[in-house]
Design a protein around this motif. Structure first.
Motif, PDB file in Angstrom:
ATOM      1  N   TYR A   1     -18.435   7.128  -4.984  1.00 25.21           N
ATOM      2  CA  TYR A   1     -17.576   7.186  -6.605  1.00 25.21           C
ATOM      3  C   TYR A   1     -17.870   5.635  -6.913  1.00 25.21           C
ATOM      4  CZ  TYR A   1     -15.775  10.628  -2.820  1.00 25.21           C
ATOM      5  OH  TYR A   1     -15.614  11.677  -2.790  1.00 25.21           O
ATOM      6  N   VAL A   2     -17.961   6.663  -8.893  1.00 27.99           N
ATOM      7  CA  VAL A   2     -18.338   5.215  -9.565  1.00 27.99           C
ATOM      8  C   VAL A   2     -17.075   6.246 -10.911  1.00 27.99           C
ATOM      9  CG1 VAL A   2     -20.370   4.453 -11.362  1.00 27.99           C
ATOM     10  CG2 VAL A   2     -20.690   5.398  -8.788  1.00 27.99           C
ATOM     11  N   GLY A   3     -16.778   4.482 -11.191  1.00 29.16           N
ATOM     12  CA  GLY A   3     -15.587   5.090 -12.425  1.00 29.16           C
ATOM     13  C   GLY A   3     -16.318   4.703 -13.863  1.00 29.16           C
TER      14      GLY A   3
ATOM     15  N   ASP B   1      -9.214  12.064 -16.908  1.00 26.96           N
ATOM     16  CA  ASP B   1      -7.714  11.806 -17.512  1.00 26.96           C
ATOM     17  C   ASP B   1      -7.437  10.350 -17.007  1.00 26.96           C
ATOM     18  OD1 ASP B   1      -5.781  11.846 -19.218  1.00 26.96           O
ATOM     19  OD2 ASP B   1      -5.038  13.151 -17.809  1.00 26.96           O
ATOM     20  N   LEU B   2      -8.040   9.434 -16.531  1.00 27.60           N
ATOM     21  CA  LEU B   2      -7.957   8.362 -16.137  1.00 27.60           C
ATOM     22  C   LEU B   2      -7.614   7.191 -16.910  1.00 27.60           C
ATOM     23  CD1 LEU B   2     -10.433   8.195 -12.743  1.00 27.60           C
ATOM     24  CD2 LEU B   2      -7.152   8.491 -12.677  1.00 27.60           C
ATOM     25  N   ASP B   3      -6.784   6.255 -17.282  1.00 27.45           N
ATOM     26  CA  ASP B   3      -6.856   5.293 -18.149  1.00 27.45           C
ATOM     27  C   ASP B   3      -7.146   3.579 -17.002  1.00 27.45           C
ATOM     28  OD1 ASP B   3      -5.471   6.998 -19.365  1.00 27.45           O
ATOM     29  OD2 ASP B   3      -2.851   6.196 -18.544  1.00 27.45           O
ATOM     30  N   PHE B   4      -8.353   3.839 -18.427  1.00 22.94           N
ATOM     31  CA  PHE B   4      -9.767   2.474 -17.115  1.00 22.94           C
ATOM     32  C   PHE B   4      -9.379   2.547 -16.044  1.00 22.94           C
ATOM     33  CE2 PHE B   4     -11.794  -1.676 -16.932  1.00 22.94           C
ATOM     34  CZ  PHE B   4     -12.474  -0.976 -19.059  1.00 22.94           C
ATOM     35  N   PRO B   5     -10.672   3.381 -15.042  1.00 23.25           N
ATOM     36  CA  PRO B   5     -10.558   3.545 -14.069  1.00 23.25           C
ATOM     37  C   PRO B   5     -10.851   2.216 -13.307  1.00 23.25           C
ATOM     38  CG  PRO B   5     -11.613   5.604 -14.631  1.00 23.25           C
ATOM     39  CD  PRO B   5     -11.119   4.937 -16.025  1.00 23.25           C
ATOM     40  N   ASN B   6     -10.626   1.493 -12.630  1.00 28.56           N
ATOM     41  CA  ASN B   6     -11.344   0.205 -12.379  1.00 28.56           C
ATOM     42  C   ASN B   6     -11.691  -0.007 -10.572  1.00 28.56           C
ATOM     43  OD1 ASN B   6     -12.670  -3.204 -12.741  1.00 28.56           O
ATOM     44  ND2 ASN B   6     -11.211  -3.039 -14.753  1.00 28.56           N
ATOM     45  N   GLY B   7     -10.798  -0.897  -9.954  1.00 34.58           N
ATOM     46  CA  GLY B   7     -11.383  -0.748  -8.176  1.00 34.58           C
ATOM     47  C   GLY B   7     -10.703   0.009  -7.553  1.00 34.58           C
ATOM     48  N   MET B   8     -11.782   0.667  -7.318  1.00 40.22           N
ATOM     49  CA  MET B   8     -11.101   1.397  -5.578  1.00 40.22           C
ATOM     50  C   MET B   8     -11.362   1.082  -4.775  1.00 40.22           C
ATOM     51  SD  MET B   8     -13.558   5.379  -8.047  1.00 40.22           S
ATOM     52  CE  MET B   8     -14.659   3.985  -8.553  1.00 40.22           C
ATOM     53  N   VAL B   9     -10.751   1.490  -3.947  1.00 41.69           N
ATOM     54  CA  VAL B   9     -10.782   1.815  -2.079  1.00 41.69           C
ATOM     55  C   VAL B   9     -11.020   3.528  -1.608  1.00 41.69           C
ATOM     56  CG1 VAL B   9     -10.111  -0.610  -2.067  1.00 41.69           C
ATOM     57  CG2 VAL B   9      -8.831   0.876  -1.752  1.00 41.69           C
ATOM     58  N   ILE B  10     -11.830   3.052  -0.137  1.00 40.83           N
ATOM     59  CA  ILE B  10     -11.042   4.456   0.552  1.00 40.83           C
ATOM     60  C   ILE B  10     -10.569   4.516   1.538  1.00 40.83           C
ATOM     61  CG2 ILE B  10     -11.891   6.308   1.663  1.00 40.83           C
ATOM     62  CD1 ILE B  10     -14.065   6.438  -0.818  1.00 40.83           C
ATOM     63  N   THR B  11     -10.030   4.810   1.855  1.00 42.77           N
ATOM     64  CA  THR B  11      -8.951   4.240   2.978  1.00 42.77           C
ATOM     65  C   THR B  11      -9.683   4.453   4.380  1.00 42.77           C
ATOM     66  OG1 THR B  11      -7.791   6.367   3.926  1.00 42.77           O
ATOM     67  CG2 THR B  11      -6.956   4.886   3.155  1.00 42.77           C
TER      68      THR B  11
ATOM     69  N   THR C   1      -8.274   8.975   1.324  1.00 43.98           N
ATOM     70  CA  THR C   1      -7.506   8.666   0.854  1.00 43.98           C
ATOM     71  C   THR C   1      -8.323   8.324  -0.542  1.00 43.98           C
ATOM     72  OG1 THR C   1      -5.413   9.560   1.823  1.00 43.98           O
ATOM     73  CG2 THR C   1      -5.113   8.182  -0.247  1.00 43.98           C
ATOM     74  N   LEU C   2      -8.571   8.234  -1.366  1.00 42.20           N
ATOM     75  CA  LEU C   2      -9.317   7.196  -2.501  1.00 42.20           C
ATOM     76  C   LEU C   2      -7.776   6.475  -3.388  1.00 42.20           C
ATOM     77  CD1 LEU C   2     -12.094   7.128  -3.690  1.00 42.20           C
ATOM     78  CD2 LEU C   2      -9.966   6.563  -5.588  1.00 42.20           C
ATOM     79  N   ILE C   3      -7.877   4.932  -3.429  1.00 42.10           N
ATOM     80  CA  ILE C   3      -6.874   4.684  -4.976  1.00 42.10           C
ATOM     81  C   ILE C   3      -7.859   3.747  -5.740  1.00 42.10           C
ATOM     82  CG2 ILE C   3      -4.981   3.261  -4.104  1.00 42.10           C
ATOM     83  CD1 ILE C   3      -4.554   3.560  -1.688  1.00 42.10           C
ATOM     84  N   VAL C   4      -7.523   4.168  -6.704  1.00 40.00           N
ATOM     85  CA  VAL C   4      -8.028   4.025  -8.017  1.00 40.00           C
ATOM     86  C   VAL C   4      -6.564   2.296  -8.757  1.00 40.00           C
ATOM     87  CG1 VAL C   4      -8.061   5.379  -9.348  1.00 40.00           C
ATOM     88  CG2 VAL C   4      -9.547   4.011  -9.268  1.00 40.00           C
ATOM     89  N   ALA C   5      -7.709   1.485  -9.336  1.00 38.65           N
ATOM     90  CA  ALA C   5      -6.762   0.810 -10.553  1.00 38.65           C
ATOM     91  C   ALA C   5      -6.669   1.604 -11.408  1.00 38.65           C
ATOM     92  CB  ALA C   5      -7.291  -0.792 -10.219  1.00 38.65           C
ATOM     93  N   GLU C   6      -6.026   2.117 -12.362  1.00 42.00           N
ATOM     94  CA  GLU C   6      -6.329   2.145 -13.829  1.00 42.00           C
ATOM     95  C   GLU C   6      -5.318   0.931 -14.729  1.00 42.00           C
ATOM     96  OE1 GLU C   6      -5.233   6.113 -14.720  1.00 42.00           O
ATOM     97  OE2 GLU C   6      -4.166   6.350 -12.993  1.00 42.00           O
TER      98      GLU C   6
ATOM     99  N   ALA D   1      -3.096   7.039  -6.279  1.00 43.28           N
ATOM    100  CA  ALA D   1      -4.181   7.854  -5.364  1.00 43.28           C
ATOM    101  C   ALA D   1      -4.554   9.245  -5.412  1.00 43.28           C
ATOM    102  CB  ALA D   1      -3.254   7.893  -3.988  1.00 43.28           C
ATOM    103  N   PHE D   2      -5.778   9.656  -4.674  1.00 44.26           N
ATOM    104  CA  PHE D   2      -5.955  10.659  -4.599  1.00 44.26           C
ATOM    105  C   PHE D   2      -6.312  11.375  -3.086  1.00 44.26           C
ATOM    106  CE2 PHE D   2      -7.119   9.749  -8.827  1.00 44.26           C
ATOM    107  CZ  PHE D   2      -7.474  10.699  -9.207  1.00 44.26           C
ATOM    108  N   THR D   3      -5.966  12.413  -2.271  1.00 41.37           N
ATOM    109  CA  THR D   3      -6.460  12.970  -1.514  1.00 41.37           C
ATOM    110  C   THR D   3      -8.714  12.928  -1.264  1.00 41.37           C
ATOM    111  OG1 THR D   3      -4.438  14.156  -0.615  1.00 41.37           O
ATOM    112  CG2 THR D   3      -6.718  14.911   0.054  1.00 41.37           C
ATOM    113  N   VAL D   4      -9.298  12.430  -0.214  1.00 43.09           N
ATOM    114  CA  VAL D   4     -10.427  13.089  -0.538  1.00 43.09           C
ATOM    115  C   VAL D   4     -10.421  14.612   0.622  1.00 43.09           C
ATOM    116  CG1 VAL D   4     -12.627  12.678  -0.113  1.00 43.09           C
ATOM    117  CG2 VAL D   4     -10.935  10.822  -0.689  1.00 43.09           C
ATOM    118  N   ALA D   5     -11.487  15.987  -0.285  1.00 43.88           N
ATOM    119  CA  ALA D   5     -11.051  16.777   0.458  1.00 43.88           C
ATOM    120  C   ALA D   5     -12.415  16.885   1.113  1.00 43.88           C
ATOM    121  CB  ALA D   5     -11.475  18.125  -0.664  1.00 43.88           C
TER     122      ALA D   5
END
Length: 275
Positions: free
Chosen positions: A107-109, A133-143, A148-153, A161-165
């Motif tokens: 997953y790449v921002g 529609d993200l405001d400068f997506p930066n660091g990301m982690v996956i639980t 769940t994926l969490i991204v720093a905007e 946070a997003f649910t990973v389907a």
């Protein structure tokens, strides 16, 4: 907390990862990826013509490297570097950070200040925009459960946070923490669900846990007026927090300098472990 110096003499460190007993990180302006041992011995993988940022490892040990301005993701198998995916036709801005899931999907921002996107690169090299529609997506982690994926905007000053389907797409967008003390950059996840976050202009690293819509800061590490860039958890017990800092949040102002640092400290809660 006591910070232990590990490495310096590089231009702008980004994307740290702990893998096979080494800290790996990018030097964006130095056109290289470095590895550092816990005793501070550094080696270099040169990447002429590329400004590397996000890093990630596939299950087979292949290193994926984001080339920011070329808008590509590179593949390094230990011997050769090749282009895994060219994302220029899919993204509105240069690339930034990346996280690789347990299946090897990346997953790449794309770091537009408004209208940023996240692109997923599947193991068959197919690339798909999975969030926008993200405001400068930066660091990301996956639980660890992959759910769940969490991204720093960064410009939004929030963690989202997003649910990973099941098919790897992202859905159920929600706020993990907002109103942060500074624009967040790189992040990492501990085993209790805390997100260590580099707060660039606040000159500190903070551990944030979910608590309503605002989140709650449980720990702060001051970096003495330096710009907090990115962090990673690792070490033999997973309790070493590796911290990258610089003298400016904007890489373009740092060309020709070698003022970035990699430091380490010990925390109570180890890195998140795969289930």
């Amino acid at each position: 907390m006591t910070l232990t110096p590990l490495a310096n003499g590089f231009c702008f460190g980004e994307g740290p990862r702990w893998f096979e007993g080494l800290v790996w990180f990018s030097d964006m302006l130095g056109e290289a990826v470095h590895t550092v041992t816990l005793s501070g011995e550094m080696s270099t993988l040169a990447l002429p013509g590329h400004a590397p940022s996000g890093l990630g490892f596939r299950p087979d040990g292949t290193l994926l490297i984001v080339s920011t301005e070329c808008r590509q993701v590179l593949r390094y198998d230990g011997e050769t570097i090749s282009t895994l995916a060219d994302l220029d036709a899919l993204v509105p801005a240069n690339l930034g950070d990346m996280v690789v899931d347990r299946h090897g999907c990346a997953y790449v921002g794309s770091q537009a200040r408004e209208g940023g996107v996240i692109v997923r690169i599947d193991t068959d090299r197919r690339a798909t925009v999975v969030a926008g529609d993200l405001d400068f997506p930066n660091g990301m982690v996956i639980t660890p459960d992959g759910a769940t994926l969490i991204v720093a905007e960064s410009t939004g000053r929030r963690l989202t946070a997003f649910t990973v389907a099941a098919d790897g797409s992202l859905c159920d967008r929600r706020v993990f923490a907002e109103g942060l003390d500074g624009p967040p950059d790189g992040i990492c996840l501990d085993d209790d669900g805390g997100v260590w976050t580099a707060m660039t202009l606040a000159h500190q690293f903070e551990r944030i846990v979910a608590d309503g819509s605002t989140g709650r800061v449980t720990d702060r590490i001051d970096v003495d007026g330096r710009t907090a860039i990115a962090c990673a958890l690792g070490g033999p017990e997973g309790k070493t927090l590796f911290l990258l800092s610089s003298t400016d949040a904007y890489p373009e102002r740092l060309g020709g300098t070698k003022l970035s640092r990699l430091e380490a400290t010990t925390v109570d809660i180890p890195a998140a472990r795969l289930l």
